[in-house]
Design a protein around this motif. Sequence first.
Motif, PDB file in Angstrom:
ATOM      1  N   GLY A  45      40.129  43.722  78.158  1.00  0.00           N
ATOM      2  CA  GLY A  45      41.212  42.950  77.530  1.00  0.00           C
ATOM      3  C   GLY A  45      42.216  43.849  76.841  1.00  0.00           C
ATOM      4  N   ARG A  46      43.073  43.246  76.022  1.00  0.00           N
ATOM      5  CA  ARG A  46      44.123  43.996  75.314  1.00  0.00           C
ATOM      6  C   ARG A  46      43.935  43.943  73.799  1.00  0.00           C
ATOM      7  N   ASP A  47      43.200  42.925  73.352  1.00  0.00           N
ATOM      8  CA  ASP A  47      43.127  42.660  71.915  1.00  0.00           C
ATOM      9  C   ASP A  47      41.889  43.342  71.338  1.00  0.00           C
ATOM     10  N   THR A  73      37.811  54.193  73.452  1.00  0.00           N
ATOM     11  CA  THR A  73      37.489  55.554  73.894  1.00  0.00           C
ATOM     12  C   THR A  73      38.687  56.502  73.708  1.00  0.00           C
ATOM     13  N   THR A  74      39.905  55.977  73.882  1.00  0.00           N
ATOM     14  CA  THR A  74      41.088  56.841  73.712  1.00  0.00           C
ATOM     15  C   THR A  74      41.280  57.211  72.237  1.00  0.00           C
ATOM     16  N   ALA A  75      41.182  56.214  71.366  1.00  0.00           N
ATOM     17  CA  ALA A  75      41.327  56.501  69.933  1.00  0.00           C
ATOM     18  C   ALA A  75      40.207  57.422  69.462  1.00  0.00           C
ATOM     19  N   GLY A 129      51.571  52.669  65.837  1.00  0.00           N
ATOM     20  CA  GLY A 129      50.245  52.336  65.297  1.00  0.00           C
ATOM     21  C   GLY A 129      49.887  50.873  65.380  1.00  0.00           C
ATOM     22  N   THR A 130      50.838  50.014  65.762  1.00  0.00           N
ATOM     23  CA  THR A 130      50.540  48.577  65.867  1.00  0.00           C
ATOM     24  C   THR A 130      49.925  48.217  67.214  1.00  0.00           C
ATOM     25  N   GLY A 131      49.876  49.169  68.152  1.00  0.00           N
ATOM     26  CA  GLY A 131      49.322  48.905  69.475  1.00  0.00           C
ATOM     27  C   GLY A 131      47.805  49.006  69.476  1.00  0.00           C
ATOM     28  N   ALA A 132      47.233  48.843  70.685  1.00  0.00           N
ATOM     29  CA  ALA A 132      45.769  48.823  70.813  1.00  0.00           C
ATOM     30  C   ALA A 132      45.151  50.156  70.365  1.00  0.00           C
ATOM     31  N   VAL A 133      45.641  51.256  70.915  1.00  0.00           N
ATOM     32  CA  VAL A 133      45.078  52.577  70.578  1.00  0.00           C
ATOM     33  C   VAL A 133      45.340  52.902  69.106  1.00  0.00           C
ATOM     34  N   GLY A 134      46.561  52.594  68.642  1.00  0.00           N
ATOM     35  CA  GLY A 134      46.945  52.910  67.262  1.00  0.00           C
ATOM     36  C   GLY A 134      46.078  52.199  66.242  1.00  0.00           C
ATOM     37  N   ALA A 181      52.734  52.912  61.443  1.00  0.00           N
ATOM     38  CA  ALA A 181      54.187  52.749  61.539  1.00  0.00           C
ATOM     39  C   ALA A 181      54.564  51.826  62.692  1.00  0.00           C
ATOM     40  N   SER A 182      55.655  51.074  62.471  1.00  0.00           N
ATOM     41  CA  SER A 182      56.194  50.228  63.538  1.00  0.00           C
ATOM     42  C   SER A 182      57.686  50.489  63.667  1.00  0.00           C
ATOM     43  N   HIS A 183      58.130  50.713  64.922  1.00  0.00           N
ATOM     44  CA  HIS A 183      59.577  50.887  65.122  1.00  0.00           C
ATOM     45  C   HIS A 183      60.273  49.528  65.082  1.00  0.00           C
ATOM     46  N   SER A 184      59.474  48.456  65.094  1.00  0.00           N
ATOM     47  CA  SER A 184      60.033  47.096  65.023  1.00  0.00           C
ATOM     48  C   SER A 184      60.241  46.639  63.587  1.00  0.00           C
ATOM     49  N   GLY A 185      59.769  47.419  62.629  1.00  0.00           N
ATOM     50  CA  GLY A 185      60.028  47.070  61.238  1.00  0.00           C
ATOM     51  C   GLY A 185      58.777  47.023  60.380  1.00  0.00           C
ATOM     52  N   ALA A 207      57.652  44.725  58.332  1.00  0.00           N
ATOM     53  CA  ALA A 207      56.869  43.480  58.279  1.00  0.00           C
ATOM     54  C   ALA A 207      55.755  43.509  59.327  1.00  0.00           C
ATOM     55  N   ARG A 208      56.083  43.948  60.523  1.00  0.00           N
ATOM     56  CA  ARG A 208      55.070  44.009  61.589  1.00  0.00           C
ATOM     57  C   ARG A 208      53.983  45.039  61.230  1.00  0.00           C
ATOM     58  N   ALA A 209      54.407  46.189  60.726  1.00  0.00           N
ATOM     59  CA  ALA A 209      53.435  47.232  60.368  1.00  0.00           C
ATOM     60  C   ALA A 209      52.473  46.729  59.289  1.00  0.00           C
ATOM     61  N   ALA A 237      50.852  60.009  67.759  1.00  0.00           N
ATOM     62  CA  ALA A 237      51.787  59.157  68.493  1.00  0.00           C
ATOM     63  C   ALA A 237      50.985  58.323  69.481  1.00  0.00           C
ATOM     64  N   THR A 238      50.972  57.002  69.246  1.00  0.00           N
ATOM     65  CA  THR A 238      50.218  56.093  70.126  1.00  0.00           C
ATOM     66  C   THR A 238      51.136  54.980  70.616  1.00  0.00           C
ATOM     67  N   ALA A 239      52.425  55.300  70.771  1.00  0.00           N
ATOM     68  CA  ALA A 239      53.396  54.289  71.216  1.00  0.00           C
ATOM     69  C   ALA A 239      53.274  54.074  72.720  1.00  0.00           C
ATOM     70  N   VAL A 240      53.934  53.029  73.172  1.00  0.00           N
ATOM     71  CA  VAL A 240      53.960  52.666  74.586  1.00  0.00           C
ATOM     72  C   VAL A 240      54.337  53.891  75.438  1.00  0.00           C
ATOM     73  N   ALA A 241      53.832  53.946  76.658  1.00  0.00           N
ATOM     74  CA  ALA A 241      54.051  55.106  77.527  1.00  0.00           C
ATOM     75  C   ALA A 241      55.530  55.316  77.857  1.00  0.00           C
ATOM     76  N   GLY A 242      55.926  56.594  77.989  1.00  0.00           N
ATOM     77  CA  GLY A 242      57.261  56.922  78.476  1.00  0.00           C
ATOM     78  C   GLY A 242      58.361  56.867  77.436  1.00  0.00           C
ATOM     79  N   ASP A 273      49.586  63.453  70.664  1.00  0.00           N
ATOM     80  CA  ASP A 273      50.332  62.441  71.422  1.00  0.00           C
ATOM     81  C   ASP A 273      49.478  61.948  72.592  1.00  0.00           C
ATOM     82  N   VAL A 274      49.237  60.634  72.693  1.00  0.00           N
ATOM     83  CA  VAL A 274      48.400  60.111  73.796  1.00  0.00           C
ATOM     84  C   VAL A 274      49.204  59.721  75.028  1.00  0.00           C
ATOM     85  N   ASN A 275      50.519  59.740  74.935  1.00  0.00           N
ATOM     86  CA  ASN A 275      51.359  59.290  76.059  1.00  0.00           C
ATOM     87  C   ASN A 275      51.511  60.403  77.110  1.00  0.00           C
TER      88      ASN A 275
HETATM   89  N1  LIG Z   1      45.670  59.858  77.112  1.00  0.00           N
HETATM   90  C1  LIG Z   1      44.855  58.882  77.463  1.00  0.00           C
HETATM   91  O1  LIG Z   1      43.734  59.064  77.892  1.00  0.00           O
HETATM   92  C2  LIG Z   1      45.313  57.445  77.291  1.00  0.00           C
HETATM   93  C3  LIG Z   1      44.439  56.378  77.567  1.00  0.00           C
HETATM   94  C4  LIG Z   1      44.881  55.070  77.335  1.00  0.00           C
HETATM   95  C5  LIG Z   1      46.186  54.858  76.876  1.00  0.00           C
HETATM   96  N2  LIG Z   1      46.999  55.925  76.679  1.00  0.00           N
HETATM   97  C6  LIG Z   1      48.364  55.770  76.158  1.00  0.00           C
HETATM   98  O2  LIG Z   1      48.242  55.313  74.822  1.00  0.00           O
HETATM   99  C7  LIG Z   1      49.473  54.750  74.445  1.00  0.00           C
HETATM  100  C8  LIG Z   1      49.216  53.503  73.660  1.00  0.00           C
HETATM  101  O3  LIG Z   1      48.609  52.526  74.476  1.00  0.00           O
HETATM  102  P1  LIG Z   1      48.536  51.028  73.925  1.00  0.00           P
HETATM  103  O4  LIG Z   1      47.889  50.213  74.961  1.00  0.00           O
HETATM  104  O5  LIG Z   1      47.974  51.058  72.550  1.00  0.00           O
HETATM  105  O6  LIG Z   1      50.096  50.714  73.845  1.00  0.00           O
HETATM  106  P2  LIG Z   1      50.843  49.379  73.516  1.00  0.00           P
HETATM  107  O7  LIG Z   1      49.940  48.512  72.709  1.00  0.00           O
HETATM  108  O8  LIG Z   1      51.432  48.824  74.751  1.00  0.00           O
HETATM  109  O9  LIG Z   1      52.086  49.904  72.639  1.00  0.00           O
HETATM  110  C9  LIG Z   1      51.888  50.577  71.435  1.00  0.00           C
HETATM  111  C10 LIG Z   1      53.076  50.332  70.508  1.00  0.00           C
HETATM  112  O10 LIG Z   1      54.238  50.994  70.995  1.00  0.00           O
HETATM  113  C11 LIG Z   1      55.328  50.471  70.260  1.00  0.00           C
HETATM  114  N3  LIG Z   1      56.535  50.443  71.072  1.00  0.00           N
HETATM  115  C12 LIG Z   1      56.852  49.574  72.062  1.00  0.00           C
HETATM  116  N4  LIG Z   1      58.064  49.887  72.588  1.00  0.00           N
HETATM  117  C13 LIG Z   1      58.519  50.972  71.891  1.00  0.00           C
HETATM  118  C14 LIG Z   1      59.708  51.738  71.934  1.00  0.00           C
HETATM  119  N5  LIG Z   1      60.688  51.467  72.812  1.00  0.00           N
HETATM  120  N6  LIG Z   1      59.823  52.771  71.071  1.00  0.00           N
HETATM  121  C15 LIG Z   1      58.855  53.062  70.187  1.00  0.00           C
HETATM  122  N7  LIG Z   1      57.716  52.346  70.082  1.00  0.00           N
HETATM  123  C16 LIG Z   1      57.549  51.334  70.942  1.00  0.00           C
HETATM  124  C17 LIG Z   1      54.933  49.054  69.824  1.00  0.00           C
HETATM  125  O11 LIG Z   1      54.872  49.045  68.405  1.00  0.00           O
HETATM  126  P3  LIG Z   1      56.085  48.633  67.427  1.00  0.00           P
HETATM  127  O12 LIG Z   1      57.017  47.726  68.169  1.00  0.00           O
HETATM  128  O13 LIG Z   1      55.369  47.945  66.316  1.00  0.00           O
HETATM  129  O14 LIG Z   1      56.694  49.934  67.027  1.00  0.00           O
HETATM  130  C18 LIG Z   1      53.518  48.907  70.371  1.00  0.00           C
HETATM  131  O15 LIG Z   1      52.662  48.189  69.504  1.00  0.00           O
HETATM  132  C19 LIG Z   1      50.289  54.581  75.727  1.00  0.00           C
HETATM  133  O16 LIG Z   1      51.245  55.598  75.794  1.00  0.00           O
HETATM  134  C20 LIG Z   1      49.244  54.750  76.818  1.00  0.00           C
HETATM  135  O17 LIG Z   1      49.799  55.221  78.017  1.00  0.00           O
HETATM  136  C21 LIG Z   1      46.578  57.202  76.856  1.00  0.00           C
END
Ligand SMILES: NC(=O)c1ccc[n+]([C@@H]2O[C@H](COP(=O)([O-])OP(=O)(O)OC[C@H]3O[C@@H](n4cnc5c(N)ncnc54)[C@H](OP(=O)(O)O)[C@@H]3O)[C@@H](O)[C@H]2O)c1
Length: 313
Positions: free
Chosen positions: A76-78, A110-112, A141-146, A163-167, A169-171, A209-214, A234-236
């Motif tokens: 899942g995601r949650d 496992t990633t965290a 940090g508001t994402g799954a790994v964070g 930290a949240s780049h969305s503000g 309140a979300r953080a 750094a645990t933000a969305v990929a890319g 950085d996990v991305n």
């Molecule tokens: N290295 C590895 O083995 C491994 C394994 C699994 C995952 N990963 C990576 O771990 C990272 C996190 O995964 P996840 O599933 O936790 O991610 P996620 O939940 O999809 O996203 C994490 C957070 O990124 C922020 N975000 C979204 N768009 C953004 C933007 N344009 N600029 C800055 N922040 C933004 C959002 O937070 P706010 O809007 O609150 O800022 C979101 O809660 C990803 O990069 C993924 O590819 C790596």
Amino acid sequence: MSDTTEKPTERPYILHMLTATPQMSPFDVNMAADAGYQIIVPYCSVEASMVANLTQDAIFSRGPKGVSRTGIFIGGRDVLLAADMLETARKAMVPPFEVSVFADPSGSYTTAAALVALVERHLAKAYGMELGGKRVLILGGTGAVGRVAAAMAASLGADVSIASHSGEARAVRVSDDINQRFGIVTKGVGTTTPAELRSALGEAEIVLATAVAGVQVVSTADLAHAAHLLIAADVNAVPPEGIAGVNVMNDGKPIEGVPTAGGAIGIGALAIGNVKYQVEHRLFIQMRTGGKPVYLGFPQAFDEARAVAAGLG
Ligand SMILES: NC(=O)c1ccc[n+]([C@@H]2O[C@H](COP(=O)([O-])OP(=O)(O)OC[C@H]3O[C@@H](n4cnc5c(N)ncnc54)[C@H](OP(=O)(O)O)[C@@H]3O)[C@@H](O)[C@H]2O)c1
């Protein structure tokens, strides 16, 4: 005359994979197969209320010998829902009809675990320091790994800012959620503007750094404000670098352009991914071969990640 007597055969290893999302992660299916599961069945869009029944449906049909070859995985995601599902499955067992359960939603446990264990290892190796008491800033940090990294670091006594780049309140909302769920203390900070981000960076000793990929969340110009930085991880793995100057391959390499006296070091996504992969593999193997049912959530993932990190020397 043909022999119709059935010959005794070893029962196959069966893994029931439950997810609240519409599909199971192919990554986790591959990992389960490579760890020796022979029959892998995904159950999608599973609601929390369905977990007890599914668990009991999985445990009674194979006898005591069969249960040791049966497992349940929760994806899942949650991250909080998966922790709840793991607990529900554990409570639904009827010993001796009891199977192993492993939760790793979105690979976040496992990633965290790999991320925090590697930071801990490099902090000890490069600086002779512990994570306890360190100021840790988690960007994305508001994402799954964070969220899970925040819970792990705070459990070790770190002063964690989500930290949240969305503000802000979300953080704060996310921080309050995990504080309440895990009995820890973290705080939420908004990093929407460059000034907010640079102010948060100016305080941090460890940046994760645990933000969305890319997406790049820290530029070279931002790094110049990180006056107390010791480690940036950085996990991305998807270009561009999430933290400028921290290459995916880095595993303790000095980062250019950081003002900290004595410099700072970087840990990249592939170094973290290497540990994550080993942790997930070992936990699947533990389920299959441990000889008794195990319940594997993020504390167990973290113990395993520390063991893997220690083996890196
Ligand atoms: N290295 C590895 O083995 C491994 C394994 C699994 C995952 N990963 C990576 O771990 C990272 C996190 O995964 P996840 O599933 O936790 O991610 P996620 O939940 O999809 O996203 C994490 C957070 O990124 C922020 N975000 C979204 N768009 C953004 C933007 N344009 N600029 C800055 N922040 C933004 C959002 O937070 P706010 O809007 O609150 O800022 C979101 O809660 C990803 O990069 C993924 O590819 C790596």
